[in-house]
Design an enzyme around this catalytic site. Structure first.
Site, PDB file in Angstrom:
ATOM      1  N   ASP A  17      -2.812  19.553   7.645  1.00  0.00           N
ATOM      2  CA  ASP A  17      -3.812  20.407   8.291  1.00  0.00           C
ATOM      3  C   ASP A  17      -4.300  21.487   7.325  1.00  0.00           C
ATOM      4  O   ASP A  17      -3.540  21.957   6.478  1.00  0.00           O
ATOM      5  CB  ASP A  17      -3.165  21.049   9.530  1.00  0.00           C
ATOM      6  N   ASN A  65      -9.871  12.583  16.552  1.00  0.00           N
ATOM      7  CA  ASN A  65     -10.796  12.994  15.476  1.00  0.00           C
ATOM      8  C   ASN A  65     -12.207  12.406  15.641  1.00  0.00           C
ATOM      9  O   ASN A  65     -13.155  12.885  15.030  1.00  0.00           O
ATOM     10  CB  ASN A  65     -10.254  12.630  14.084  1.00  0.00           C
TER      11      ASN A  65
HETATM   12  C1  FPP Z   1      -7.002  18.363   8.813  1.00  0.00           C
HETATM   13  O1  FPP Z   1      -7.784  19.366   8.264  1.00  0.00           O
HETATM   14  C2  FPP Z   1      -7.170  17.112   8.120  1.00  0.00           C
HETATM   15  C3  FPP Z   1      -7.771  15.994   8.622  1.00  0.00           C
HETATM   16  C4  FPP Z   1      -8.377  15.902   9.963  1.00  0.00           C
HETATM   17  C5  FPP Z   1      -7.899  14.778   7.836  1.00  0.00           C
HETATM   18  C6  FPP Z   1      -6.753  14.437   6.933  1.00  0.00           C
HETATM   19  C7  FPP Z   1      -7.280  13.611   5.885  1.00  0.00           C
HETATM   20  C8  FPP Z   1      -7.033  13.763   4.581  1.00  0.00           C
HETATM   21  C9  FPP Z   1      -6.085  14.699   3.983  1.00  0.00           C
HETATM   22  C10 FPP Z   1      -7.842  12.912   3.688  1.00  0.00           C
HETATM   23  C11 FPP Z   1      -7.139  11.974   2.836  1.00  0.00           C
HETATM   24  C12 FPP Z   1      -6.192  11.056   3.434  1.00  0.00           C
HETATM   25  C13 FPP Z   1      -6.139   9.738   3.144  1.00  0.00           C
HETATM   26  C14 FPP Z   1      -4.921   8.953   3.499  1.00  0.00           C
HETATM   27  C15 FPP Z   1      -7.253   9.055   2.493  1.00  0.00           C
HETATM   28  P1  FPP Z   1      -8.855  20.084   9.174  1.00  0.00           P
HETATM   29  O2  FPP Z   1     -10.176  19.506   8.846  1.00  0.00           O
HETATM   30  O3  FPP Z   1      -8.440  19.981  10.605  1.00  0.00           O
HETATM   31  O4  FPP Z   1      -8.742  21.545   8.651  1.00  0.00           O
HETATM   32  P2  FPP Z   1      -9.060  22.890   9.438  1.00  0.00           P
HETATM   33  O5  FPP Z   1      -8.114  22.922  10.625  1.00  0.00           O
HETATM   34  O6  FPP Z   1      -8.762  23.938   8.422  1.00  0.00           O
HETATM   35  O7  FPP Z   1     -10.496  22.821   9.819  1.00  0.00           O
END
Ligand code: FPP
Length: 228
Positions: A17, A65
């Site tokens: 996250d 998501n």
């Molecule tokens: C959370 O950050 C992250 C995600 C929803 C996506 C996770 C994906 C990756 C790390 C990309 C790479 C992974 C692979 C396996 C290709 P957020 O967007 O919720 O962050 P925020 O809460 O700060 O907005």
């Protein structure tokens, strides 16, 4: 990696996250936060090899998501395609076996094809990278219970045997980055006796030192599984 002590975590799962906040702090588009998140995935997979973690499970795309805006979903899909292309050879070299949990067949046909190619190419690996894609734990448990019911009684054992994670070692340690303290529909069943560590680091900044710190903390904890 031989002879790990009793209190060594075999199976670590991470809720990655903070990509968005990492980008916002730098006045960058969210897509760049996700891209750096992909780099953190590479580092962490390597660190698992070095630190003797047999199985790493990552929450890459939840069934919730899909509620994000179309542009961000598109960015995440593009990242997924690129990630597989850029990392497949290294995964094979590192002896990493890919596994997917969740309903990945809902993704675009070319992604499904790439994922299935990667599953086949890495099938001989000795350590597991399990990636949760279009994954929701409540949905997984409901699916497992329905499958168990087809063959007989619904019990904790028959549900566990039908979870997407049935062939993985028991979950030892669940980490969430970015300071949020919730499970967000991730591995609810599997976390019944896992240790949990919530870290203040944003996912794109995560690396070997953070994994090491979490494993050190895990090693100090006393697990009693309900006993005394
Ligand atoms: C959370 O950050 C992250 C995600 C929803 C996506 C996770 C994906 C990756 C790390 C990309 C790479 C992974 C692979 C396996 C290709 P957020 O967007 O919720 O962050 P925020 O809460 O700060 O907005």
């Amino acid at each position: 990696m031989a002879d790990q002590p009793q209190n060594h975590a075999r199976h670590v799962a991470i809720i990655m996250d903070g990509n968005g906040r990492w980008a916002k702090k730098r006045h960058l588009p969210r897509a760049l936060g996700h891209r750096e998140g992909g780099e953190a995935v590479r580092r962490t997979v390597k660190a698992c090899e070095k630190l003797g973690v047999e199985c790493l499970t990552l929450y890459a795309f939840s069934s919730e998501n899909w509620k994000r805006d179309e542009e961000e979903i598109g960015d995440l899909m593009l990242l997924m395609r690129r990630f597989i292309e850029a990392n497949l050879d290294d995964m094979v070299k590192q002896g990493v076996k890919l596994k997917i949990i969740g309903d990945y067949k809902a993704f675009a046909p070319d992604i499904v094809e790439k994922l299935e190619y990667a599953l086949a190419k890495t099938a001989g690996g000795v350590r597991t990278l399990a990636v949760a894609l279009n994954y929701g734990s409540q949905q997984e448990i409901a699916r497992a219970a329905a499958k168990a019911a087809e063959h007989g009684a619904i019990t904790p054992e028959t549900i566990a045997a039908n979870l997407d994670t049935a062939d993985l070692p028991p979950l030892d340690l669940l980490i969430r980055t970015s300071g949020e303290v919730r499970l967000s529909n991730f591995l609810l069943w599997q976390a019944a006796y896992a240790e949990m560590i919530f870290m203040d680091v944003l996912w794109p900044d995560f690396g070997e030192e953070h994994l090491q710190a979490a494993l050190d903390e895990f090693a100090k904890r006393e697990r009693r599984y309900g006993g005394r």
